[in-house]
Write a protein that holds these residues in place. Structure first.
Motif, PDB file in Angstrom:
ATOM      1  N   PRO A 130       0.828  -1.202   0.000  1.00 37.10           N
ATOM      2  CA  PRO A 130       0.000   0.000   0.000  1.00 37.10           C
ATOM      3  C   PRO A 130       0.863   1.254   0.000  1.00 37.10           C
ATOM      4  CG  PRO A 130       0.045  -0.979   2.181  1.00 37.10           C
ATOM      5  CD  PRO A 130       0.776  -1.917   1.268  1.00 37.10           C
ATOM      6  N   GLN A 131       0.376   2.287  -0.659  1.00 39.05           N
ATOM      7  CA  GLN A 131       1.096   3.550  -0.698  1.00 39.05           C
ATOM      8  C   GLN A 131       0.374   4.590   0.137  1.00 39.05           C
ATOM      9  OE1 GLN A 131       1.538   3.055  -5.242  1.00 39.05           O
ATOM     10  NE2 GLN A 131       2.790   4.782  -4.653  1.00 39.05           N
ATOM     11  N   GLN A 132      -0.579   4.132   0.942  1.00 38.86           N
ATOM     12  CA  GLN A 132      -1.332   5.042   1.783  1.00 38.86           C
ATOM     13  C   GLN A 132      -0.939   4.778   3.224  1.00 38.86           C
ATOM     14  OE1 GLN A 132      -5.473   4.943   0.899  1.00 38.86           O
ATOM     15  NE2 GLN A 132      -5.943   6.718   2.148  1.00 38.86           N
ATOM     16  N   ALA A 133      -0.714   5.862   3.969  1.00 35.13           N
ATOM     17  CA  ALA A 133      -0.270   5.721   5.345  1.00 35.13           C
ATOM     18  C   ALA A 133      -0.792   6.881   6.178  1.00 35.13           C
ATOM     19  CB  ALA A 133       1.255   5.689   5.396  1.00 35.13           C
ATOM     20  N   GLU A 134      -0.685   6.713   7.502  1.00 40.64           N
ATOM     21  CA  GLU A 134      -1.053   7.777   8.429  1.00 40.64           C
ATOM     22  C   GLU A 134       0.223   8.307   9.068  1.00 40.64           C
ATOM     23  OE1 GLU A 134      -3.830   8.543  12.354  1.00 40.64           O
ATOM     24  OE2 GLU A 134      -4.027   6.683  11.247  1.00 40.64           O
ATOM     25  N   ILE A 135       0.300   9.609   9.219  1.00 39.76           N
ATOM     26  CA  ILE A 135       1.481  10.238   9.815  1.00 39.76           C
ATOM     27  C   ILE A 135       1.408  10.108  11.332  1.00 39.76           C
ATOM     28  CG2 ILE A 135       2.700  12.413  10.174  1.00 39.76           C
ATOM     29  CD1 ILE A 135       1.815  13.227   7.357  1.00 39.76           C
ATOM     30  N   VAL A 136       2.493   9.581  11.938  1.00 34.88           N
ATOM     31  CA  VAL A 136       2.534   9.436  13.390  1.00 34.88           C
ATOM     32  C   VAL A 136       3.524  10.402  14.045  1.00 34.88           C
ATOM     33  CG1 VAL A 136       1.709   7.048  13.406  1.00 34.88           C
ATOM     34  CG2 VAL A 136       4.153   7.497  13.237  1.00 34.88           C
TER      35      VAL A 136
ATOM     36  N   ASP B 116      -2.590  13.107   9.638  1.00 35.43           N
ATOM     37  CA  ASP B 116      -2.920  13.199   8.212  1.00 35.43           C
ATOM     38  C   ASP B 116      -2.774  11.830   7.560  1.00 35.43           C
ATOM     39  OD1 ASP B 116      -3.395  15.911   8.277  1.00 35.43           O
ATOM     40  OD2 ASP B 116      -1.508  16.474   7.312  1.00 35.43           O
ATOM     41  N   LYS B 117      -3.701  11.508   6.670  1.00 35.87           N
ATOM     42  CA  LYS B 117      -3.557  10.306   5.834  1.00 35.87           C
ATOM     43  C   LYS B 117      -2.976  10.774   4.509  1.00 35.87           C
ATOM     44  CE  LYS B 117      -7.113   7.439   7.941  1.00 35.87           C
ATOM     45  NZ  LYS B 117      -6.854   7.965   9.221  1.00 35.87           N
ATOM     46  N   VAL B 118      -1.919  10.112   4.067  1.00 35.59           N
ATOM     47  CA  VAL B 118      -1.181  10.570   2.895  1.00 35.59           C
ATOM     48  C   VAL B 118      -0.907   9.433   1.912  1.00 35.59           C
ATOM     49  CG1 VAL B 118      -0.057  12.461   4.135  1.00 35.59           C
ATOM     50  CG2 VAL B 118       1.064  10.243   4.031  1.00 35.59           C
ATOM     51  N   ILE B 119      -0.617   9.817   0.683  1.00 38.59           N
ATOM     52  CA  ILE B 119      -0.120   8.904  -0.345  1.00 38.59           C
ATOM     53  C   ILE B 119       1.356   9.239  -0.508  1.00 38.59           C
ATOM     54  CG2 ILE B 119      -0.287   8.172  -2.754  1.00 38.59           C
ATOM     55  CD1 ILE B 119      -2.949   7.744  -1.511  1.00 38.59           C
ATOM     56  N   TYR B 120       2.217   8.217  -0.450  1.00 42.87           N
ATOM     57  CA  TYR B 120       3.650   8.468  -0.571  1.00 42.87           C
ATOM     58  C   TYR B 120       4.231   7.697  -1.746  1.00 42.87           C
ATOM     59  CZ  TYR B 120       4.158   3.999   1.853  1.00 42.87           C
ATOM     60  OH  TYR B 120       4.074   2.680   2.204  1.00 42.87           O
TER      61      TYR B 120
ATOM     62  N   ALA C 265       0.578  13.343  -1.736  1.00 45.39           N
ATOM     63  CA  ALA C 265      -0.726  13.994  -1.521  1.00 45.39           C
ATOM     64  C   ALA C 265      -1.240  13.693  -0.122  1.00 45.39           C
ATOM     65  CB  ALA C 265      -1.727  13.517  -2.564  1.00 45.39           C
ATOM     66  N   ILE C 266      -2.115  14.577   0.354  1.00 46.30           N
ATOM     67  CA  ILE C 266      -2.846  14.356   1.602  1.00 46.30           C
ATOM     68  C   ILE C 266      -4.244  13.892   1.209  1.00 46.30           C
ATOM     69  CG2 ILE C 266      -3.806  15.438   3.673  1.00 46.30           C
ATOM     70  CD1 ILE C 266      -1.468  17.432   3.542  1.00 46.30           C
ATOM     71  N   VAL C 267      -4.725  12.831   1.841  1.00 43.37           N
ATOM     72  CA  VAL C 267      -6.055  12.298   1.548  1.00 43.37           C
ATOM     73  C   VAL C 267      -7.039  12.947   2.517  1.00 43.37           C
ATOM     74  CG1 VAL C 267      -7.488  10.224   1.437  1.00 43.37           C
ATOM     75  CG2 VAL C 267      -5.078  10.109   0.813  1.00 43.37           C
ATOM     76  N   GLU C 268      -8.034  13.664   1.961  1.00 42.90           N
ATOM     77  CA  GLU C 268      -9.024  14.350   2.817  1.00 42.90           C
ATOM     78  C   GLU C 268     -10.342  13.627   2.807  1.00 42.90           C
ATOM     79  OE1 GLU C 268      -9.062  18.355   1.369  1.00 42.90           O
ATOM     80  OE2 GLU C 268      -7.361  18.887   2.618  1.00 42.90           O
TER      81      GLU C 268
END
Length: 94
Positions: free
Chosen positions: A35-41, A62-66, A91-94
């Motif tokens: 997966p290329q989607q993650a949450e910033i900790v 923030d949930k982001v695509i990296y 990108a930031i996923v909103e």
């Protein structure tokens, strides 16, 4: 223990990959695409990085695509994290 990133680095926790396709086929672990989607900790302070001023544009939660092949994988307290530079976040996923 906790990870505290330096400079323009960001600590990400991968979100779980889909285990079934839209058509209902269950995928085994090795067949799933990373997966290329993650949450910033955690987010570094920014500041001067490589002679340039860097302003951090992301925040914890923030949930982001990296970028697919970005970062370094780190395991801490049985949890897997990825440390990437802010410019590897697409990108930031909103």
């Amino acid at each position: 223990m906790k990870l505290v990133p330096l400079g323009d680095r960001v600590v990400l926790k991968e979100l779980d990959a889909e285990e079934t396709t839209k058509s209902g086929i269950v995928l085994p672990g090795q067949a799933q695409e990373k997966p290329q989607q993650a949450e910033i900790v955690a987010v570094g302070p920014g500041g001067m990085v490589d002679g340039k001023e860097v302003k951090m544009e992301v925040k914890v939660g923030d949930k982001v695509i990296y970028s697919k092949y970005a970062g370094s994988n780190v395991k801490l307290d049985d949890e897997e994290y990825i440390i990437v530079r802010q410019n590897d976040i697409l990108a930031i996923v909103e």
